[in-house]
Each structure stands twice: as structure tokens, then as C-alpha cells.
Design a protein around this motif. Structure first.
Motif, mmCIF file in Angstrom:
data_model
loop_
_atom_site.group_PDB
_atom_site.id
_atom_site.type_symbol
_atom_site.label_atom_id
_atom_site.label_comp_id
_atom_site.label_asym_id
_atom_site.label_seq_id
_atom_site.Cartn_x
_atom_site.Cartn_y
_atom_site.Cartn_z
ATOM 1 N N PHE A 43 -35.192 -12.283 52.250
ATOM 2 C CA PHE A 43 -34.212 -12.332 51.171
ATOM 3 C C PHE A 43 -34.190 -13.714 50.515
ATOM 4 O O PHE A 43 -34.106 -13.817 49.282
ATOM 5 C CB PHE A 43 -32.817 -11.969 51.697
ATOM 6 N N ILE A 44 -34.262 -14.773 51.313
ATOM 7 C CA ILE A 44 -34.230 -16.117 50.746
ATOM 8 C C ILE A 44 -35.445 -16.355 49.853
ATOM 9 O O ILE A 44 -35.331 -16.877 48.735
ATOM 10 C CB ILE A 44 -34.174 -17.169 51.871
ATOM 11 N N THR A 86 -26.265 -14.449 43.833
ATOM 12 C CA THR A 86 -24.953 -13.795 43.849
ATOM 13 C C THR A 86 -25.056 -12.354 44.324
ATOM 14 O O THR A 86 -24.262 -11.899 45.162
ATOM 15 C CB THR A 86 -24.332 -13.850 42.442
ATOM 16 N N LEU A 87 -26.048 -11.625 43.797
ATOM 17 C CA LEU A 87 -26.226 -10.234 44.205
ATOM 18 C C LEU A 87 -26.629 -10.133 45.674
ATOM 19 O O LEU A 87 -26.171 -9.228 46.395
ATOM 20 C CB LEU A 87 -27.282 -9.566 43.320
ATOM 21 N N SER A 88 -27.479 -11.042 46.124
ATOM 22 C CA SER A 88 -27.907 -11.015 47.527
ATOM 23 C C SER A 88 -26.739 -11.300 48.461
ATOM 24 O O SER A 88 -26.587 -10.659 49.506
ATOM 25 C CB SER A 88 -29.017 -12.039 47.744
ATOM 26 N N ARG A 89 -25.895 -12.257 48.098
ATOM 27 C CA ARG A 89 -24.732 -12.573 48.926
ATOM 28 C C ARG A 89 -23.741 -11.417 48.955
ATOM 29 O O ARG A 89 -23.106 -11.146 49.981
ATOM 30 C CB ARG A 89 -24.047 -13.834 48.401
ATOM 31 N N LYS A 90 -23.644 -10.692 47.831
ATOM 32 C CA LYS A 90 -22.677 -9.603 47.750
ATOM 33 C C LYS A 90 -23.121 -8.383 48.537
ATOM 34 O O LYS A 90 -22.304 -7.733 49.211
ATOM 35 C CB LYS A 90 -22.460 -9.238 46.282
ATOM 36 N N TYR A 91 -24.418 -8.066 48.485
ATOM 37 C CA TYR A 91 -24.895 -6.808 49.065
ATOM 38 C C TYR A 91 -25.648 -6.966 50.385
ATOM 39 O O TYR A 91 -25.882 -5.975 51.083
ATOM 40 C CB TYR A 91 -25.813 -6.082 48.073
ATOM 41 N N SER A 92 -26.053 -8.182 50.743
ATOM 42 C CA SER A 92 -26.834 -8.343 51.978
ATOM 43 C C SER A 92 -26.332 -9.441 52.886
ATOM 44 O O SER A 92 -26.853 -9.599 54.000
ATOM 45 C CB SER A 92 -28.298 -8.599 51.618
ATOM 46 N N ASP A 93 -25.404 -10.271 52.434
ATOM 47 C CA ASP A 93 -24.877 -11.403 53.202
ATOM 48 C C ASP A 93 -25.901 -12.500 53.428
ATOM 49 O O ASP A 93 -25.689 -13.403 54.244
ATOM 50 C CB ASP A 93 -24.359 -10.933 54.588
ATOM 51 N N TYR A 94 -27.031 -12.470 52.721
ATOM 52 C CA TYR A 94 -28.030 -13.540 52.800
ATOM 53 C C TYR A 94 -28.063 -14.230 51.448
ATOM 54 O O TYR A 94 -28.248 -13.576 50.407
ATOM 55 C CB TYR A 94 -29.415 -12.991 53.133
ATOM 56 N N ALA A 95 -27.895 -15.561 51.445
ATOM 57 C CA ALA A 95 -27.860 -16.293 50.189
ATOM 58 C C ALA A 95 -28.205 -17.754 50.431
ATOM 59 O O ALA A 95 -28.185 -18.234 51.563
ATOM 60 C CB ALA A 95 -26.488 -16.161 49.524
ATOM 61 N N LEU A 96 -28.518 -18.442 49.323
ATOM 62 C CA LEU A 96 -28.829 -19.875 49.420
ATOM 63 C C LEU A 96 -27.566 -20.706 49.579
ATOM 64 O O LEU A 96 -27.585 -21.771 50.170
ATOM 65 C CB LEU A 96 -29.587 -20.313 48.171
ATOM 66 N N TRP A 97 -26.475 -20.232 48.984
ATOM 67 C CA TRP A 97 -25.200 -20.956 49.103
ATOM 68 C C TRP A 97 -24.058 -19.972 49.084
ATOM 69 O O TRP A 97 -24.219 -18.804 48.801
ATOM 70 C CB TRP A 97 -25.054 -21.977 47.962
#
Length: 310
Positions: free
Chosen positions: A229-230, A299-310
Motif C-alpha cells: 500500500f505504501i 487519504t483514500l488508503s488511510r480511510k479504507y485500509s488503515d495504511y498511509a504515509l501520515w
């Protein structure tokens, strides 16, 4: 009783405790500041008619034009072609090339022979260290009318084609070469993530009757999911950043229709043509688009997968 540290004391304690790590990071931070942040001062010329020798900021010597260079680029004859080619070449590499390092790392992780595994791993890394100039020379020699590709075509009864002068073949040539050059090196992060998997999980899966494929599907793949994801976020953030250096080495005016991208246009018009202000404006526009894509993907990754850069 244990003394309770105040917030400032806790911060000071953390700094002292991690002083060696901060010192290791210092050269990198200094390098980024000098070569990435200080040059951002030059963005000002995107809003000027700048020529070498003119001051960046002056009451009388600076010719401010606002967003004129942006407007000229948007209304220019090459805007549509440049945007289309840059996006498509990056998109092809993302679609066809992003999953190759993942698949390669998964297959390599399943090899039992340590010697053969190291040999394959080392061989896959080598293209990354070959200069783009050398790779471009190899590609051009392969796709010439008397190159190895046309030799194979003639062997099967086909008609030789000058692939380096046919616009329709350029995206495939660029994508295949880019994947070959990068997939081995890109697999390192996935292999590193796989090495952190607890071996007891595989042993427990074996006892439950899981074969090698199911172990890979339900243990190895979830272990590298955060890394996937990252890296996908970074890849989406670079959708308008095709490998211009390599394209410059293998393209020619006959394939501009599908090969001319924003980076090559900046080189011809901005650097060779001396239009530094217009080139800076185009580069700033692309940087803003890439940052927007990166922010949206994160933003979409943090919202739907809990994996994000920040």
C-alpha cells in the motif's frame, strides 16, 4: 515514589536517548535542505520573464507576468499530447509493472535452494545498476531493422519493422524495458518484509494442512500488505513523472506522437530553448498535480485500509 517528568523533561530525555539516531539522520537532512529546499527559491521565475543575469527580486529589474506562462502552456499546441503521453506511459508502468516485483518476491521466497536463490536474486538486481545510456543503446540495437527482435520476426516468416520509428510500438518498448530494469531492485522491500514473518506461522499452517500456495496467500501476502500500500501510494503520486531521462535516449521526432512527455518537452523548450520561466512554470504545475495525486491516494488508503504515509 517515582518522580513524574514534565512534558519538556520527557522531550529532552527522548532527544538524549536517541541522540545517535539523530546524528545519523543529520547528513541526510542537511543534504535535503541544501539540494531540495533552498532551490525552491527559484520557483519565483515561473511568474516572471526571467533571463540569466536578471535579478529574482528587484523593484525595477524584475518583469512579473503572473500566470501568463501557465496560460500559454495550457493553450499551447502540445498540452494535450504531453499530458496524454506522460499519463499513459506512467499508467502502463503502474498497471503492468507494479505487481511484477511482488510476484517475483513471492516466488523467490518459496525457493528452497539457497545457492540458486542468491544467484537469481543477484541477477535480478544487476539491470538496476546498468546506466540508462547503456540500456538505451541495447534497446535501440535490439529494435533496429537488423536487430535481434526483427531477426526473430524473420525467423517465423514475418516482415521486419523499424520499431524505433513506429509511434505505436513506443509505449510497449518503454514499459517492458522499465519493468526489466526495475523489478529486481524493487523486490528488495518486499523480501525484507517477508523476512520478518514468524516461521512458526508457516509450521502451524502446515500442521493444519495448508499447502505452499495457501501459506503464501494467507501468511506471506498479508505480511507485505502494508509495504504494498505504501509503495502504491508513491506510485500514484508519480503518475505524471515518466522516466524522461530514458525517453530522451531512445525517442526521436518520428515517435513524438506517443513518446513526447512533459520531461522531454521541458528539456527541449525550457533548457535547450532558453525558456527558463516557462519551463519552471510547467514543472511547478506538474509538481502540484503529483502532490494532489499523492495526497488523494494517501487519504483514500488511510480511510479504507488503515495504511498511509501520515
Amino acid at each position: 515514589m517515582r518522580a513524574i517528568r514534565q512534558p519538556n523533561q520527557r522531550k529532552s530525555f527522548r532527544v538524549r536517548d536517541n541522540l545517535q539516531l539523530y546524528l545519523i539522520m543529520l547528513p541526510v537532512l542537511v543534504h535535503i535542505f541544501i539540494f531540495s529546499y533552498i532551490p525552491m527559491y527559484g520557483i519565483l521565475i515561473a511568474f516572471q520573464n526571467y533571463y540569466p543575469g536578471k535579478p529574482f527580486l528587484s523593484l525595477h529589474g524584475t518583469d512579473w507576468v503572473g500566470f501568463q506562462h501557465f496560460i500559454d502552456f495550457f493553450n499551447g499546441p502540445y498540452f494535450g499530447r504531453l499530458m496524454r503521453n506522460t499519463f499513459l506511459l506512467s499508467f502502463y508502468f503502474l498497471v503492468f509493472g507494479f505487481w511484477v516485483p511482488i510476484l517475483f518476491a513471492l516466488l523467490l521466497n518459496e525457493l528452497k535452494s539457497g545457492v540458486f536463490k542468491k544467484y537469481v536474486q543477484t541477477a535480478s538486481y544487476l539491470p538496476h545498476f546498468i546506466s540508462n545510456v547503456v540500456v538505451a543503446g541495447m534497446v535501440l540495437s535490439f529494435i533496429n531493422t537488423d536487430g535481434i527482435v526483427n531477426a526473430i520476426v524473420k525467423l517465423f516468416g514475418g516482415t521486419p519493422v523499424a520499431l524505433n520509428t513506429e509511434p505505436g510500438y513506443f509505449p510497449a518498448i518503454y514499459t517492458i524495458t522499465s519493468i526489466w530494469k526495475s523489478f529486481g531492485w524493487s523486490s528488495i522491500l518486499y523480501l525484507a518484509a517477508m523476512s520478518s514473518v514468524d516461521p512458526h506461522q508457516y509450521e502451524a499452517a502446515k500442521m493444519d494442512g495448508a499447502n505452499r500456495f495457501k501459506q503464501m496467500l494467507h501468511i506471506t501476502l498479508p505480511a507485505i500488505r502494508p509495504t504494498i500500500f505504501i509503495l502504491l501510494i508513491f506510485a500514484i503520486g508519480n503518475l505524471l513523472s515518466a522516466n524522461s531521462e530514458f525517453i530522451l535516449l531512445i525517442y526521436n521526432p518520428m515517435v513524438y506522437e506517443t513518446a513526447d512527455v512533459i520531461g522531454t518537452y521541458l528539456y527541449r523548450d525550457g533548457l535547450l530553448g532558453g525558456n527558463f520561466s516557462a519551463g519552471t512554470a510547467v514543472g511547478l504545475f506538474i509538481s502540484i498535480i503529483n502532490f494532489t495525486l499523492l495526497y488523494t491516494a494517501n487519504t483514500l488508503s488511510r480511510k479504507y485500509s488503515d495504511y498511509a504515509l501520515w
